[in-house]
Design a protein around this motif. Sequence first.
Motif, PDB file in Angstrom:
ATOM      1  N   UNK A   1       0.835  -1.199   0.000  1.00 19.54           N
ATOM      2  CA  UNK A   1       0.000   0.000   0.000  1.00 19.54           C
ATOM      3  C   UNK A   1       0.867   1.245   0.000  1.00 19.54           C
ATOM      4  N   UNK A   2       0.504   2.210  -0.786  1.00 19.40           N
ATOM      5  CA  UNK A   2       1.271   3.450  -0.849  1.00 19.40           C
ATOM      6  C   UNK A   2       2.418   3.406  -1.832  1.00 19.40           C
ATOM      7  N   UNK A   3       2.513   2.307  -2.603  1.00 19.34           N
ATOM      8  CA  UNK A   3       3.636   2.212  -3.535  1.00 19.34           C
ATOM      9  C   UNK A   3       3.380   2.972  -4.834  1.00 19.34           C
ATOM     10  N   UNK A   4       2.198   3.441  -5.011  1.00 19.04           N
ATOM     11  CA  UNK A   4       1.931   4.245  -6.208  1.00 19.04           C
ATOM     12  C   UNK A   4       1.204   3.499  -7.313  1.00 19.04           C
ATOM     13  N   UNK A   5       0.676   2.313  -7.009  1.00 14.67           N
ATOM     14  CA  UNK A   5       0.014   1.496  -8.040  1.00 14.67           C
ATOM     15  C   UNK A   5      -1.202   2.207  -8.623  1.00 14.67           C
ATOM     16  N   UNK A   6      -2.074   2.699  -7.713  1.00 14.53           N
ATOM     17  CA  UNK A   6      -3.303   3.333  -8.195  1.00 14.53           C
ATOM     18  C   UNK A   6      -2.994   4.625  -8.945  1.00 14.53           C
ATOM     19  N   UNK A   7      -2.036   5.391  -8.429  1.00 18.46           N
ATOM     20  CA  UNK A   7      -1.648   6.624  -9.135  1.00 18.46           C
ATOM     21  C   UNK A   7      -1.127   6.285 -10.525  1.00 18.46           C
ATOM     22  N   UNK A   8      -0.318   5.249 -10.612  1.00 18.71           N
ATOM     23  CA  UNK A   8       0.213   4.846 -11.921  1.00 18.71           C
ATOM     24  C   UNK A   8      -0.925   4.438 -12.850  1.00 18.71           C
ATOM     25  N   UNK A   9      -1.898   3.730 -12.298  1.00 22.40           N
ATOM     26  CA  UNK A   9      -3.047   3.333 -13.112  1.00 22.40           C
ATOM     27  C   UNK A   9      -3.821   4.558 -13.603  1.00 22.40           C
ATOM     28  N   UNK A  10      -4.015   5.521 -12.710  1.00 21.25           N
ATOM     29  CA  UNK A  10      -4.701   6.750 -13.105  1.00 21.25           C
ATOM     30  C   UNK A  10      -3.925   7.509 -14.176  1.00 21.25           C
ATOM     31  N   UNK A  11      -2.596   7.460 -14.091  1.00 20.40           N
ATOM     32  CA  UNK A  11      -1.764   8.126 -15.109  1.00 20.40           C
ATOM     33  C   UNK A  11      -1.881   7.400 -16.435  1.00 20.40           C
ATOM     34  N   UNK A  12      -1.800   6.068 -16.372  1.00 19.88           N
ATOM     35  CA  UNK A  12      -1.848   5.286 -17.608  1.00 19.88           C
ATOM     36  C   UNK A  12      -3.187   5.459 -18.323  1.00 19.88           C
ATOM     37  N   UNK A  13      -4.257   5.587 -17.557  1.00 19.14           N
ATOM     38  CA  UNK A  13      -5.584   5.678 -18.191  1.00 19.14           C
ATOM     39  C   UNK A  13      -5.937   7.094 -18.604  1.00 19.14           C
ATOM     40  N   UNK A  14      -5.095   8.060 -18.243  1.00 19.83           N
ATOM     41  CA  UNK A  14      -5.373   9.433 -18.653  1.00 19.83           C
ATOM     42  C   UNK A  14      -6.188  10.222 -17.654  1.00 19.83           C
ATOM     43  N   UNK A  15      -6.522   9.598 -16.516  1.00 21.15           N
ATOM     44  CA  UNK A  15      -7.290  10.311 -15.497  1.00 21.15           C
ATOM     45  C   UNK A  15      -6.484  11.396 -14.836  1.00 21.15           C
ATOM     46  N   UNK A  16      -5.168  11.139 -14.704  1.00 24.12           N
ATOM     47  CA  UNK A  16      -4.270  12.119 -14.111  1.00 24.12           C
ATOM     48  C   UNK A  16      -3.213  12.485 -15.140  1.00 24.12           C
ATOM     49  N   UNK A  17      -2.738  13.725 -15.043  1.00 26.32           N
ATOM     50  CA  UNK A  17      -1.639  14.104 -15.930  1.00 26.32           C
ATOM     51  C   UNK A  17      -0.335  13.957 -15.172  1.00 26.32           C
ATOM     52  N   UNK A  18       0.737  13.481 -15.830  1.00 22.48           N
ATOM     53  CA  UNK A  18       2.014  13.354 -15.124  1.00 22.48           C
ATOM     54  C   UNK A  18       2.659  14.706 -14.891  1.00 22.48           C
ATOM     55  N   UNK A  19       3.433  14.787 -13.823  1.00 24.69           N
ATOM     56  CA  UNK A  19       4.196  16.007 -13.559  1.00 24.69           C
ATOM     57  C   UNK A  19       5.315  16.138 -14.585  1.00 24.69           C
TER      58      UNK A  19
ATOM     59  N   UNK B   1      -9.627  13.922 -20.271  1.00 23.32           N
ATOM     60  CA  UNK B   1      -9.821  12.720 -19.459  1.00 23.32           C
ATOM     61  C   UNK B   1     -10.694  11.664 -20.126  1.00 23.32           C
ATOM     62  N   UNK B   2     -11.629  12.075 -20.936  1.00 23.00           N
ATOM     63  CA  UNK B   2     -12.567  11.106 -21.508  1.00 23.00           C
ATOM     64  C   UNK B   2     -12.074  10.512 -22.814  1.00 23.00           C
ATOM     65  N   UNK B   3     -11.008  11.067 -23.380  1.00 19.87           N
ATOM     66  CA  UNK B   3     -10.600  10.628 -24.712  1.00 19.87           C
ATOM     67  C   UNK B   3      -9.887   9.293 -24.799  1.00 19.87           C
ATOM     68  N   UNK B   4      -8.983   8.956 -23.878  1.00 21.65           N
ATOM     69  CA  UNK B   4      -8.313   7.650 -23.994  1.00 21.65           C
ATOM     70  C   UNK B   4      -9.307   6.501 -24.088  1.00 21.65           C
ATOM     71  N   UNK B   5     -10.409   6.599 -23.358  1.00 26.78           N
ATOM     72  CA  UNK B   5     -11.413   5.547 -23.389  1.00 26.78           C
ATOM     73  C   UNK B   5     -11.942   5.357 -24.800  1.00 26.78           C
ATOM     74  N   UNK B   6     -12.136   6.464 -25.493  1.00 32.62           N
ATOM     75  CA  UNK B   6     -12.610   6.385 -26.869  1.00 32.62           C
ATOM     76  C   UNK B   6     -11.579   5.771 -27.796  1.00 32.62           C
ATOM     77  N   UNK B   7     -10.323   5.930 -27.439  1.00 36.94           N
ATOM     78  CA  UNK B   7      -9.264   5.414 -28.312  1.00 36.94           C
ATOM     79  C   UNK B   7      -8.992   3.933 -28.061  1.00 36.94           C
ATOM     80  N   UNK B   8      -9.594   3.371 -27.023  1.00 39.50           N
ATOM     81  CA  UNK B   8      -9.428   1.947 -26.776  1.00 39.50           C
ATOM     82  C   UNK B   8      -8.681   1.621 -25.506  1.00 39.50           C
ATOM     83  N   UNK B   9      -8.438   2.647 -24.683  1.00 37.99           N
ATOM     84  CA  UNK B   9      -7.733   2.429 -23.427  1.00 37.99           C
ATOM     85  C   UNK B   9      -8.729   2.636 -22.294  1.00 37.99           C
ATOM     86  N   UNK B  10      -9.137   1.556 -21.655  1.00 38.79           N
ATOM     87  CA  UNK B  10     -10.201   1.669 -20.652  1.00 38.79           C
ATOM     88  C   UNK B  10      -9.768   1.144 -19.302  1.00 38.79           C
TER      89      UNK B  10
END
Lengths: 277, 377, 299
Positions: free
Chosen positions: A36-54, A70-79
């Motif tokens: 827990x706290x290793x950054x897995x969820x943050x990485x997932x949010x970054x990969x899916x486009x929910x968060x922008x990287x610094x 935020x909504x565009x990656x899903x349209x491109x096939x990344x869900x």
Amino acid sequence: MLSAHDVTRSFGGLTAVNHVSLEIGPREIVGLVGPNGSGKTTLLNLLSGFLAPTSGEIRFDGTTVSARRAWQPSRLGLRRSFQLPKLPARMSVLEVMLAGGRLPAGASPWRSLLTPGAVRREEAAFIGKAMGLLAEVDLAGLADHPAGGLSGGQQKLLGLAAVLMDDPAVLLLDEPTAGVNPSLRRRMADHLRRIREGGTALVIVEHDMGFIGDLCDRCLALDKGAVIANCRPDELSGNQQVVEAYLGRRRPGVPLRIVAGGTVGGTVDIRTNGARA
Amino acid sequence: MARMNGMTRRSAGGALLGAVALAMLGGGAALAQDTVTLGAVLPLSGASATIGEDQRRGIELAVEKVNADGGVLGRKLAVAVEDSGGRAQSAIDAARKLVSVSKTPVVIGEYSSGNTIPVGQYLQREGIVHINPGSSSPVIKTIGDRSFSTIGLDDVAGKFTAQAVYGMGHRKAVFLAPNNAYGQGVYSETKAAFEALGGQVVANLLYTEGQSNYRRELQRIAAAKPDVIIYSGYGQEAATINREAFELGLSKTPWFGIYLSMCTADSRPETVEGQMGMEVNYVGPDGAWYRDAYKKKFGKEFATTFSGYTYDAVMMAAAAINKAGSAEPAKIREALAALGDYAGATGPIAFDAQGQRKTQPYIVVSYKGGELKTAAK
Amino acid sequence: MLEFCLHVLIMSAIFGIAAVSLNLQAGTGGLLNFGQIALFGIGAYAVAILTRAGLPWPAALPAGMAAAALGGFAIGRLGRDLAAEYWALATLAVAELVRLVALNEDWLTGGPQGIGGIVGLFPGLDGVARALATLALAALLLLGTALMARRLGQTQFGRVLRLMRENPDLATALGHDIVACKVKVLAIGGAMAGLAGGLYTLYLAFIGPDQLLPFETFLIWTMVVLGGLGNVAGAVVGAMLVTTLYAGIPFLKDAVALPSDLTGSLRVFAIGSIVLAVLMLKPQGLVPERLRRLHAQRP
């Protein structure tokens, strides 16, 4: 297909993801593990486009995810799926499925009013597809049931089914087995294998090492925001860094040996000689 | 609350709707044939409820007087009073009820120009006589030939104010009033009259109502360095303005309040001490009876200056009906227009060509020692 | 009495359109629009100004609707990054701005006295005939608006709105541009509100800034909530109930022959009690939102 290039994400003074680079190829099933706290969820949010990287870049299928809305990656096939689905109580299971699909005629207010026939045909086609996907997860009988009224495990399955409505190329799953009973977990694993056979790559954030072991081609282990291992699941327990990350640093000078290990009810049980700091 | 089962809830809901529907059907029954019924729309609830109630009292007294004197056309007089709630939509609904259901030939109302105007326009279209007892916006002149006012409009008030202020020697004025139909009306009329006399209105501050402080407006007034500050405002707001002016030292400049009793109603005495102003005479030379009757019935002096106007409206309508010998709206209109000089409780009332009151007995007052006193003029 | 009843029905139909509009935005889309009266008012004033300038009402009404749609679009775009509650307050502020513009710009809007003496609908007809013609038009437009709102709620457009209402993150994750959805529904709702406002002005032959006070927005909210948030038929029922209540309550005092000094108090008390009673008996509204049974429709 999906790649991260030297991606960092900070929240104020806290660096949640630290210079991570990775590559996911087509039809791979990759596990993402770490304490827990290793950054897995943050990485997932970054990969899916929910968060922008610094800093750094996420690329998917030739385009830069991080530059998109935020909504565009899903349209491109990344869900992605959610750890806690929180499905709406005032929409039926079938409606949630349809919301997961792309229905351009029905989504347009003009066409909804002016071309009812085309809209009806489009919807009928997607209802067919939705019922097929629901049948695969044994939820077809609950098609008109309120989505929010399903059990936790059923909601997770529905979440998985809904994202498939648009035939994604990559699916990021956030702890799919959290709160799910063992028999359902097995069904889920089978279902995910079928999804991979259908042409979708999977990235699975998980704590359940048995689930990861059964399913994944390889694993990425994170600790404090950085990737510390990229190997086959069975190689994880032999990786010093990974073990230390989960269990804590050993006292310097005392070798840490694993005296017994194995799978008991789906979790890895590591007994050591007690040499811990 | 304990959950009621579906049946009980549905039947309770149905009963509620049924009650209202029944009341609508039953309540709409024709009023007694031996009564001539007029209508009135007043703000009996809402922000102007105090004034609406006082207006209602004027009507009540007038009805008693008329009936004591023999009624109209040998029948009793009654006035159906409806509540506008202070809202234009409800005022219009009330007027429609009076016209379509109660079939009144005359409707008296309202208080706010924003309500009086649409009501008056509706009554004009329907051929019903309209009497305005409370609004002073000059736009009321344009309602039509079936609309009359027992209260002087802002042009009359404006002329009087301009003359009084000019007569005190002031030449450079600023104007402070709420930014609504009333404020805009009284400003434009006073400014026109004052400039016609040779004075100058150097700044106008029409403020948005409901602010928590008015320092910005007061500072602009101070910067303009006027001879006199002509102002008007409703109770609570005027209290804030007067207090802040006092704190800013602005009360040393002469203040002249339009309808001074309204402006000072809620202000602390020390903040308005020494202010001059104009006021409608509560009662005219023929109003003594009315004043006594009011005090006798309601136990104290007039609550506001507005009860006399509704009293006069009813009295004049009754007089017109008797003169016309008919309760038909068209005949009442003719008789009212030809009534000539009428000795009303609020003073002599004569209608000009547009049905508006020609002269209004205003008085100059000053605030001294905690109360309004008629200034020697 | 007939004319009064026709009047109440016409007002019910007009406010029915405004309620259907708000229901689409708030009930289906979950948008807390506290500025609905401004969209209504833009339509009302646009129609008043245009008809006074000589444009016939069949042309003025669509123009009013377009202006109001633009207003809806604007509040959607301007507030696109605001969280729900902040956006709600912003819409309230925008509504007040619209009212202040109406109050101050007398050259355009007639200032505080508003615009009166508008020619109105069916000037060739009189009395009951005119009222019936007006009612027919209003009822027809209400029906059209309600059917459109219902249709929009049934298709993917409505589905995405409802998902946006319940779980905006999930909607985004499923590839929906929720800002675009929000702007679209506000523009559509704006057009409907503008239609109601235009009809209102044409019927009453008057519009003034006092009719754009926040209280009027909350009256429309009352209609939608009492009727059933999220249900188009509910919005229409709610509009009829509230309009009839406000216009019909005075009959209650006649029925009990109440002395006139209690008129104001009875009105306030009765309206408050009835609204409260409806809410307590039917917390979801008189015609609550229903789950769509799509599966049952499958061939």
